[in-house]
Design a protein around this motif. Structure first.
Motif, PDB file in Angstrom:
ATOM      1  N   SER A  67       1.660 -24.093  10.575  1.00 45.65           N
ATOM      2  CA  SER A  67       0.400 -24.113  11.755  1.00 45.65           C
ATOM      3  C   SER A  67      -0.674 -24.691  10.021  1.00 45.65           C
ATOM      4  O   SER A  67      -0.114 -24.438   9.229  1.00 45.65           O
ATOM      5  N   ASN A  68      -2.052 -24.361  10.379  1.00 46.83           N
ATOM      6  CA  ASN A  68      -3.356 -24.520   9.579  1.00 46.83           C
ATOM      7  C   ASN A  68      -3.210 -23.039   8.843  1.00 46.83           C
ATOM      8  O   ASN A  68      -4.450 -22.963   8.161  1.00 46.83           O
ATOM      9  N   LEU A  69      -2.645 -22.009   9.738  1.00 43.81           N
ATOM     10  CA  LEU A  69      -3.090 -20.894   9.290  1.00 43.81           C
ATOM     11  C   LEU A  69      -2.591 -20.113   8.599  1.00 43.81           C
ATOM     12  O   LEU A  69      -2.802 -19.150   8.253  1.00 43.81           O
ATOM     13  N   PRO A  70      -1.214 -20.091   8.460  1.00 42.27           N
ATOM     14  CA  PRO A  70      -0.148 -18.927   8.205  1.00 42.27           C
ATOM     15  C   PRO A  70      -0.732 -19.360   6.912  1.00 42.27           C
ATOM     16  O   PRO A  70      -0.926 -19.774   6.282  1.00 42.27           O
ATOM     17  N   CYS A  71      -1.091 -17.756   6.236  1.00 40.03           N
ATOM     18  CA  CYS A  71      -1.081 -17.566   4.657  1.00 40.03           C
ATOM     19  C   CYS A  71       0.416 -16.947   3.693  1.00 40.03           C
ATOM     20  O   CYS A  71       1.302 -16.418   4.238  1.00 40.03           O
ATOM     21  N   LEU A  72       0.206 -17.052   2.515  1.00 41.88           N
ATOM     22  CA  LEU A  72       1.291 -16.391   2.024  1.00 41.88           C
ATOM     23  C   LEU A  72       0.866 -15.352   0.802  1.00 41.88           C
ATOM     24  O   LEU A  72       0.027 -15.668  -0.291  1.00 41.88           O
ATOM     25  N   THR A  73       1.636 -13.992   0.613  1.00 42.51           N
ATOM     26  CA  THR A  73       0.794 -13.435  -0.478  1.00 42.51           C
ATOM     27  C   THR A  73       2.410 -13.335  -1.207  1.00 42.51           C
ATOM     28  O   THR A  73       3.099 -13.105  -1.351  1.00 42.51           O
ATOM     29  N   ILE A  74       1.587 -13.302  -2.466  1.00 42.17           N
ATOM     30  CA  ILE A  74       2.374 -13.715  -4.169  1.00 42.17           C
ATOM     31  C   ILE A  74       2.140 -11.621  -4.553  1.00 42.17           C
ATOM     32  O   ILE A  74       1.113 -12.210  -4.632  1.00 42.17           O
TER      33      ILE A  74
END
Length: 450
Positions: free
Chosen positions: A259-266
């Motif tokens: 979806s458009n909500l998942p985000c990733l922490t680097i």
């Protein structure tokens, strides 16, 4: 016209009176000797005959007849066929005495439907005379040939956006027989299979309903061709394969992210060249239409409003998107010395037809690293130098507050100590009120005057 004459000769006297009874009478017989001056004549000027093909060998066709008005040998007639092709000379025979015409082989209408022969009649006169007549033999059709498809397997290519009732292709069927025996109707063996209809008037296969390459990329059907021969019609079959050519009518479907909500922490320790995330999409089309190319359509720049976007500039971003695999990798980091500095940010990937920014509804409760604020979380991001100055100001304010507190504590302690000292002094003064100071005592003892 007349071959013999009889002449009676009667004698008369010189006066011309009729001869008396008993005068002599003579009879003279005159015979006309024949000369061969008449050619044989046929009873018909043109002979016509019909015969069905596949006849039994030796079948009689017809008998020709020629008459000769002459007599004896001059009137005797014999028959023969005129100049023929080698094949006709083998097939047809005529009796030279009777004029009976026969066929010695099977006739095939599909090879030759009409035969024309010349029959010559000749008398035996000297010199002989002759005449000729034309004989036309028409071979009638029998239903001895089944319908014939141009190929046992037709292959057609049909784009999936073809309009209804458009022509798919020619079926290519024929029957060498004639009339009803050669009239052919083509039907589907399984009439309920496939979105196609047969146009027997045009001899074509037509598209009837919607075809979708993504649902079925080809259709197979069997055709049955039947002639109208009687009593038993003949049939033949052929296979048809219709390949549905793909049209680019499906947009890619994004599988990752879901979806458009998942985000990733680097992590701040991520090394250059590491794949940090992946975009994966599929396309239901086929061939070149299904090959997906990944590009950055828009980027939300730091320090700008969420509605401000600019086109991709690989030099302005530490991340690189592979156009073929969809892999997002860390292209380069902060080049500061002695140790590179890193800022951990959310990477929001929006795959959509519009350029609307990606907004997160919720954030993770706990993260291993502190996240920097993103443009979507505040109106504008504070520059690094401003953040350092603010930190220094806060530290200075803290030192000032601590110093002020220490000063107030010192003042309070001083005042308490002073108050205590004053109380002790007053107490000592009340006890020694009538005593002479030591210095004065010394003076008294030494006789010095005050």
């Amino acid at each position: 016209m007349k071959s013999e004459y009889h002449v009676s000769v009667v004698m008369r006297d010189g006066v011309g009176e009729p001869a008396a009874q008993g005068f002599p009478r003579r009879a003279i017989q005159v015979r006309v000797v024949d000369v061969n001056d008449n050619a044989p004549q046929f009873l018909q000027s043109h002979y016509l005959i019909d015969i069905e093909e596949n006849n039994p060998p030796g079948a009689s066709l017809l008998r020709v007849c020629a008459q000769d008005a002459d007599s004896s040998l001059n009137g005797q007639v014999t028959y023969k066929l005129g100049q023929l092709s080698h094949m006709a000379a083998v097939i047809f025979r005529i009796d030279q005495n009777t004029g009976q015409l026969t066929v010695s082989a099977l006739l095939d209408r599909e090879q030759q439907d009409v035969h024309r022969l010349t029959v010559v009649a000749r008398d035996n006169g000297s010199p002989p005379l002759k005449s000729s007549v034309m004989v036309t033999i028409t071979v009638l059709d029998q239903n001895d040939n089944a319908p014939d498809f141009l190929t046992p397997h037709f292959i057609f290519f049909l784009p999936e956006n073809i309009p209804p009732l458009a022509q798919v292709g020619k079926m290519g069927v024929s029957d060498v027989d004639t009339r009803l025996n050669g009239e052919v109707e083509v039907t589907e063996v399984n009439s309920s299979v496939g979105p196609f209809v047969i146009d027997n008037v045009q001899g074509t296969l037509r598209y009837m309903a919607d075809v979708d390459c993504e649902k079925q990329d080809r259709h197979e059907l069997d055709l049955l061709a039947t002639d109208n021969g009687r009593p038993s019609p003949l049939t033949s079959v052929a296979r048809v394969t219709v390949f549905i050519e793909d049209v680019n009518d499906n947009q890619p479907q994004v599988i990752l992210p879901s979806s458009n909500l998942p985000c990733l922490t680097i992590s701040t320790g991520t090394t250059t060249g590491t794949m940090v995330t992946k975009i994966y999409a599929i396309d239901e089309d086929s061939g070149l239409n299904s090959e997906i190319k990944y590009t950055i359509a828009a980027r939300e720049s730091p320090g700008t409003s969420p509605s401000s976007h600019h086109h991709d500039d690989s030099s302005s971003s530490p991340f690189q998107l592979d156009t073929r695999s969809g892999n997002v990798t860390l292209a380069h980091g902060d080049g500061g010395k002695p140790a590179p500095l890193h800022t951990t940010v959310w990477v929001n990937l929006l795959v959509n037809d519009t350029l609307e920014p990606c907004h997160l509804e919720t954030l993770p409760r706990s993260l291993p690293y502190r996240l920097a604020q993103t443009p979507s979380e505040k109106p504008a991001e504070t520059p690094a130098c401003d953040r350092h100055a603010r930190l220094i100001l806060l530290v200075g304010l803290g030192i000032m507050v601590a110093s002020l507190c220490l000063f107030l504590v010192t003042v309070v302690l001083y005042m308490k100590q002073r108050k205590r000292s004053r109380g002790e002094r007053q107490q000592r003064r009340g006890v020694n009120e009538n005593q002479i100071p030591l210095r004065i005592q010394e003076r008294y003892s030494s006789g010095e005057a005050l």
